[in-house]
Design a protein around this motif. Structure first.
Motif, PDB file in Angstrom:
ATOM      1  N   ASP A  76       0.919  -1.087  -0.189  1.00 27.05           N
ATOM      2  CA  ASP A  76       0.110  -0.079  -0.038  1.00 27.05           C
ATOM      3  C   ASP A  76       0.921   1.157   0.086  1.00 27.05           C
ATOM      4  O   ASP A  76       1.510   1.474   1.194  1.00 27.05           O
ATOM      5  N   LYS A  77       0.961   1.939  -1.001  1.00 25.83           N
ATOM      6  CA  LYS A  77       1.897   2.962  -1.360  1.00 25.83           C
ATOM      7  C   LYS A  77       1.585   4.256  -0.480  1.00 25.83           C
ATOM      8  O   LYS A  77       2.444   4.874   0.147  1.00 25.83           O
ATOM      9  N   GLU A  78       0.125   4.524  -0.116  1.00 26.93           N
ATOM     10  CA  GLU A  78      -0.289   5.438   0.722  1.00 26.93           C
ATOM     11  C   GLU A  78       0.263   5.285   1.983  1.00 26.93           C
ATOM     12  O   GLU A  78       0.739   6.377   2.848  1.00 26.93           O
ATOM     13  N   LEU A  79       0.108   4.156   2.556  1.00 25.76           N
ATOM     14  CA  LEU A  79       0.522   3.981   3.979  1.00 25.76           C
ATOM     15  C   LEU A  79       1.948   3.969   3.947  1.00 25.76           C
ATOM     16  O   LEU A  79       2.414   4.473   4.934  1.00 25.76           O
ATOM     17  N   THR A  80       2.699   3.356   2.986  1.00 24.22           N
ATOM     18  CA  THR A  80       4.264   3.395   3.320  1.00 24.22           C
ATOM     19  C   THR A  80       4.648   5.011   3.123  1.00 24.22           C
ATOM     20  O   THR A  80       5.531   5.557   4.082  1.00 24.22           O
ATOM     21  N   LEU A  81       3.944   5.813   2.482  1.00 21.38           N
ATOM     22  CA  LEU A  81       4.407   7.062   2.391  1.00 21.38           C
ATOM     23  C   LEU A  81       4.154   7.999   3.718  1.00 21.38           C
ATOM     24  O   LEU A  81       4.850   8.644   4.541  1.00 21.38           O
ATOM     25  N   HIS A  82       2.983   7.204   4.445  1.00 18.36           N
ATOM     26  CA  HIS A  82       2.675   8.059   5.801  1.00 18.36           C
ATOM     27  C   HIS A  82       3.656   7.547   6.700  1.00 18.36           C
ATOM     28  O   HIS A  82       4.167   8.481   7.801  1.00 18.36           O
ATOM     29  N   VAL A  83       4.145   6.445   6.679  1.00 19.32           N
ATOM     30  CA  VAL A  83       5.200   5.723   7.549  1.00 19.32           C
ATOM     31  C   VAL A  83       6.383   6.717   7.450  1.00 19.32           C
ATOM     32  O   VAL A  83       7.178   7.019   8.464  1.00 19.32           O
ATOM     33  N   VAL A  84       6.932   6.788   6.215  1.00 19.03           N
ATOM     34  CA  VAL A  84       7.919   7.624   6.004  1.00 19.03           C
ATOM     35  C   VAL A  84       7.928   8.935   6.471  1.00 19.03           C
ATOM     36  O   VAL A  84       8.829   9.701   6.885  1.00 19.03           O
ATOM     37  N   PHE A 115      -2.463  16.834  11.353  1.00 15.11           N
ATOM     38  CA  PHE A 115      -2.703  17.290   9.983  1.00 15.11           C
ATOM     39  C   PHE A 115      -2.267  15.883   9.067  1.00 15.11           C
ATOM     40  O   PHE A 115      -3.247  15.796   8.004  1.00 15.11           O
ATOM     41  N   LEU A 116      -1.448  15.256   9.206  1.00 15.89           N
ATOM     42  CA  LEU A 116      -1.190  14.073   8.454  1.00 15.89           C
ATOM     43  C   LEU A 116      -2.334  12.889   8.772  1.00 15.89           C
ATOM     44  O   LEU A 116      -2.728  12.360   7.732  1.00 15.89           O
ATOM     45  N   VAL A 117      -2.562  12.818   9.918  1.00 19.65           N
ATOM     46  CA  VAL A 117      -3.497  11.577  10.370  1.00 19.65           C
ATOM     47  C   VAL A 117      -5.046  12.240  10.258  1.00 19.65           C
ATOM     48  O   VAL A 117      -5.769  11.461   9.541  1.00 19.65           O
ATOM     49  N   ASN A 118      -5.223  13.442  10.559  1.00 20.61           N
ATOM     50  CA  ASN A 118      -6.691  13.830  10.716  1.00 20.61           C
ATOM     51  C   ASN A 118      -7.151  14.601   9.209  1.00 20.61           C
ATOM     52  O   ASN A 118      -8.460  14.638   8.866  1.00 20.61           O
ATOM     53  N   GLY A 119      -6.218  15.080   8.788  1.00 22.11           N
ATOM     54  CA  GLY A 119      -6.335  15.703   7.337  1.00 22.11           C
ATOM     55  C   GLY A 119      -6.609  17.406   7.622  1.00 22.11           C
ATOM     56  O   GLY A 119      -6.719  17.681   8.705  1.00 22.11           O
ATOM     57  N   LYS A 120      -6.891  18.115   6.537  1.00 19.55           N
ATOM     58  CA  LYS A 120      -7.225  19.409   6.429  1.00 19.55           C
ATOM     59  C   LYS A 120      -8.467  19.947   7.097  1.00 19.55           C
ATOM     60  O   LYS A 120      -8.585  20.904   7.619  1.00 19.55           O
TER      61      LYS A 120
END
Length: 150
Positions: A76-84, A115-120
């Motif tokens: 999952d690219k989005e999840l990997t991006l969040h981890v990075v 902001f990363l977890v909950n969004g804008k």
């Protein structure tokens, strides 16, 4: 046999052995019991070693029963991006902590993380939580407990 499942328990065993070797090389105390200073570190080291061995045995038993799929989550690219991004934020937090201080660095880190977890869309909640948590934790440690924070 899937060798990748043995990497983490093997690394933990190596870390436990290095920790125990360093613990046995601690200097003896000149006051009281000469080995008292190493009792707690020995407890931690042997606990880590024992639990790591149990973890390795558990993985050996599991290898016979089920397929190893733990690293499929990185597909999952989005999840990997969040981890990075979280790792980079954590590294940035540790780098600015000493120079900027606890309150400001924690405020910046928590705001970015929220902001990363909950969004804008939940920007008010993100800012309120970051400000309240940063200030209350600073107040609790600095004023109530008397712990000096940078």
């Amino acid at each position: 046999m899937n060798v990748i499942r043995y990497i983490v328990p093997s690394i933990l065993i190596v870390i436990a052995i290095i920790y125990l070797v360093l613990t046995f090389n601690l200097p003896e105390s000149k006051v009281g019991n000469p080995t008292a200073a190493m009792n707690y570190p020995l407890l931690i080291g042997f606990s880590l070693l024992g639990l790591s061995i149990i973890y390795l045995i558990n993985e050996v038993v599991r290898a016979k029963k089920e397929k190893f799929t733990a690293y499929n989550i990185f597909a999952d690219k989005e999840l990997t991006l969040h981890v990075v991004i979280i790792l980079v934020l954590s590294l940035g937090y540790t780098l600015i902590f000493e120079t900027v201080g606890f309150l400001i660095s924690t405020l910046i880190f928590l705001t970015a993380l929220l902001f990363l977890v909950n969004g804008k869309k939940k920007w008010i909640l993100n800012i309120v939580v970051a400000v309240l948590f940063s200030f209350l934790s600073w107040y609790a440690f600095s004023e109530l407990l008397g712990v000096s924070l940078p």
